[in-house]
Write a protein that holds these residues in place. Structure first.
Motif, PDB file in Angstrom:
ATOM      1  N   LEU A  22      -8.455  -6.455   1.497  1.00 21.56           N
ATOM      2  CA  LEU A  22      -7.554  -6.540   2.512  1.00 21.56           C
ATOM      3  C   LEU A  22      -5.940  -7.077   1.753  1.00 21.56           C
ATOM      4  O   LEU A  22      -5.199  -6.511   2.149  1.00 21.56           O
ATOM      5  CB  LEU A  22      -8.086  -6.973   3.459  1.00 21.56           C
ATOM      6  CG  LEU A  22      -7.041  -7.091   4.887  1.00 21.56           C
ATOM      7  CD1 LEU A  22      -6.791  -5.714   5.409  1.00 21.56           C
ATOM      8  CD2 LEU A  22      -7.954  -7.882   5.809  1.00 21.56           C
ATOM      9  N   LEU A  23      -6.190  -8.046   1.256  1.00 24.16           N
ATOM     10  CA  LEU A  23      -5.064  -8.624   0.607  1.00 24.16           C
ATOM     11  C   LEU A  23      -4.506  -7.681  -0.256  1.00 24.16           C
ATOM     12  O   LEU A  23      -2.986  -7.633  -0.239  1.00 24.16           O
ATOM     13  CB  LEU A  23      -5.387 -10.151  -0.053  1.00 24.16           C
ATOM     14  CG  LEU A  23      -5.814 -11.154   0.891  1.00 24.16           C
ATOM     15  CD1 LEU A  23      -6.497 -12.185  -0.124  1.00 24.16           C
ATOM     16  CD2 LEU A  23      -4.827 -11.704   1.695  1.00 24.16           C
ATOM     17  N   GLN A  25      -4.497  -4.464  -0.538  1.00 22.44           N
ATOM     18  CA  GLN A  25      -3.916  -3.307   0.368  1.00 22.44           C
ATOM     19  C   GLN A  25      -2.776  -3.509   1.166  1.00 22.44           C
ATOM     20  O   GLN A  25      -1.702  -2.823   1.009  1.00 22.44           O
ATOM     21  CB  GLN A  25      -4.918  -3.006   1.354  1.00 22.44           C
ATOM     22  CG  GLN A  25      -6.209  -1.845   0.845  1.00 22.44           C
ATOM     23  CD  GLN A  25      -7.110  -1.664   1.793  1.00 22.44           C
ATOM     24  OE1 GLN A  25      -7.279  -2.215   2.780  1.00 22.44           O
ATOM     25  NE2 GLN A  25      -7.873  -0.706   1.646  1.00 22.44           N
ATOM     26  N   ASN A  26      -2.519  -4.750   1.784  1.00 18.83           N
ATOM     27  CA  ASN A  26      -1.382  -5.401   2.327  1.00 18.83           C
ATOM     28  C   ASN A  26      -0.290  -5.506   1.219  1.00 18.83           C
ATOM     29  O   ASN A  26       0.714  -5.328   1.594  1.00 18.83           O
ATOM     30  CB  ASN A  26      -1.673  -6.588   2.984  1.00 18.83           C
ATOM     31  CG  ASN A  26      -2.298  -6.308   4.100  1.00 18.83           C
ATOM     32  OD1 ASN A  26      -2.548  -5.147   4.710  1.00 18.83           O
ATOM     33  ND2 ASN A  26      -3.348  -7.381   4.790  1.00 18.83           N
ATOM     34  N   LEU A  27      -0.542  -6.179   0.188  1.00 16.20           N
ATOM     35  CA  LEU A  27       0.415  -6.586  -0.838  1.00 16.20           C
ATOM     36  C   LEU A  27       0.748  -5.379  -1.624  1.00 16.20           C
ATOM     37  O   LEU A  27       2.050  -5.406  -1.865  1.00 16.20           O
ATOM     38  CB  LEU A  27      -0.166  -7.706  -1.885  1.00 16.20           C
ATOM     39  CG  LEU A  27       1.031  -8.371  -2.809  1.00 16.20           C
ATOM     40  CD1 LEU A  27       1.905  -9.051  -1.931  1.00 16.20           C
ATOM     41  CD2 LEU A  27      -0.092  -9.375  -3.907  1.00 16.20           C
ATOM     42  N   ALA A  29       1.031  -2.376  -0.437  1.00 13.17           N
ATOM     43  CA  ALA A  29       1.780  -1.469   0.458  1.00 13.17           C
ATOM     44  C   ALA A  29       3.106  -2.039   0.528  1.00 13.17           C
ATOM     45  O   ALA A  29       4.173  -1.386   0.596  1.00 13.17           O
ATOM     46  CB  ALA A  29       1.169  -1.709   1.968  1.00 13.17           C
ATOM     47  N   GLU A  30       3.213  -3.361   0.531  1.00 13.06           N
ATOM     48  CA  GLU A  30       4.727  -4.175   0.726  1.00 13.06           C
ATOM     49  C   GLU A  30       5.392  -4.060  -0.586  1.00 13.06           C
ATOM     50  O   GLU A  30       6.560  -3.867  -0.541  1.00 13.06           O
ATOM     51  CB  GLU A  30       4.282  -5.529   0.866  1.00 13.06           C
ATOM     52  CG  GLU A  30       5.569  -6.484   1.180  1.00 13.06           C
ATOM     53  CD  GLU A  30       5.185  -7.988   1.263  1.00 13.06           C
ATOM     54  OE1 GLU A  30       5.850  -8.703   0.785  1.00 13.06           O
ATOM     55  OE2 GLU A  30       4.395  -8.170   1.995  1.00 13.06           O
TER      56      GLU A  30
END
Length: 176
Positions: A22-23, A25-27, A29-30
């Protein structure tokens, strides 16, 4: 910046894989270049994610942060020697079969090899499962305090297990 810092995680041998994903995927994407991020940062995120996903690489990164010397040279521990011999033998058997199968010219010749292929698939699956079990046993020990003098051997063992697993999976895929 180390792999743990990239994801704002305290250096630890135990990491929840779902939380890490999850970390990531978020990073990712950002910081993705299509979202205004730069390519070098995105590549570093991918590299650090691969490091933290691999127990062997994560252990090496942890040791580096903690200033524990690591010698990548050396053999596997004695308790993995039998597994090493099994992997070597099965890789050799699979390579011989793959060559035999690729030399088969007709559909009939290939069909006659199918039962041997299925037997080899079972052997490969069983040995991959043994390796995964051994990896799980070792990574479960991460929850306890491992003496620093054992960390290098543990990292080497995990690196060998990952290498053997990849070799067996490659041969398994080549059977189809």
């Amino acid at each position: 910046m180390n792999a743990f810092e990239t994801f704002s995680i305290d250096p630890s041998l135990t990491i929840d894989p779902d939380q890490l994903k999850l970390l990531y995927q978020n990073l990712a994407a950002e910081k993705h270049p299509d979202s205004g991020g730069d390519k070098a940062t995105f590549e570093k995120i991918n590299q650090d994610y691969a490091t933290l996903q691999s127990p062997a690489k994560r252990l090496k990164a942890f040791m580096e942060i903690k200033g524990i010397k690591f010698d990548s040279r050396g053999a596997v521990s004695n308790d993995l020697m039998d597994l090493f011999m099994q992997v070597g033998s099965l890789v050799q058997e699979a390579d011989l079969f793959i060559r035999k199968k690729s030399a088969a010219a007709s559909a009939l010749a290939k069909a006659l090899l199918e039962s041997e292929s299925m037997e080899l698939q079972d052997k490969l699956s069983d040995l991959i499962a043994q390796i995964e079990q051994k990896q799980a046993t070792i990574t479960t020990s991460f929850a306890t305090q491992i003496p620093s003098e054992q960390l290098s051997q543990t990292a080497r063992n995990l690196a060998f297990l990952e290498k053997w697993q990849a070799q067996l999976q490659q041969r398994y895929g080549a059977l189809f």
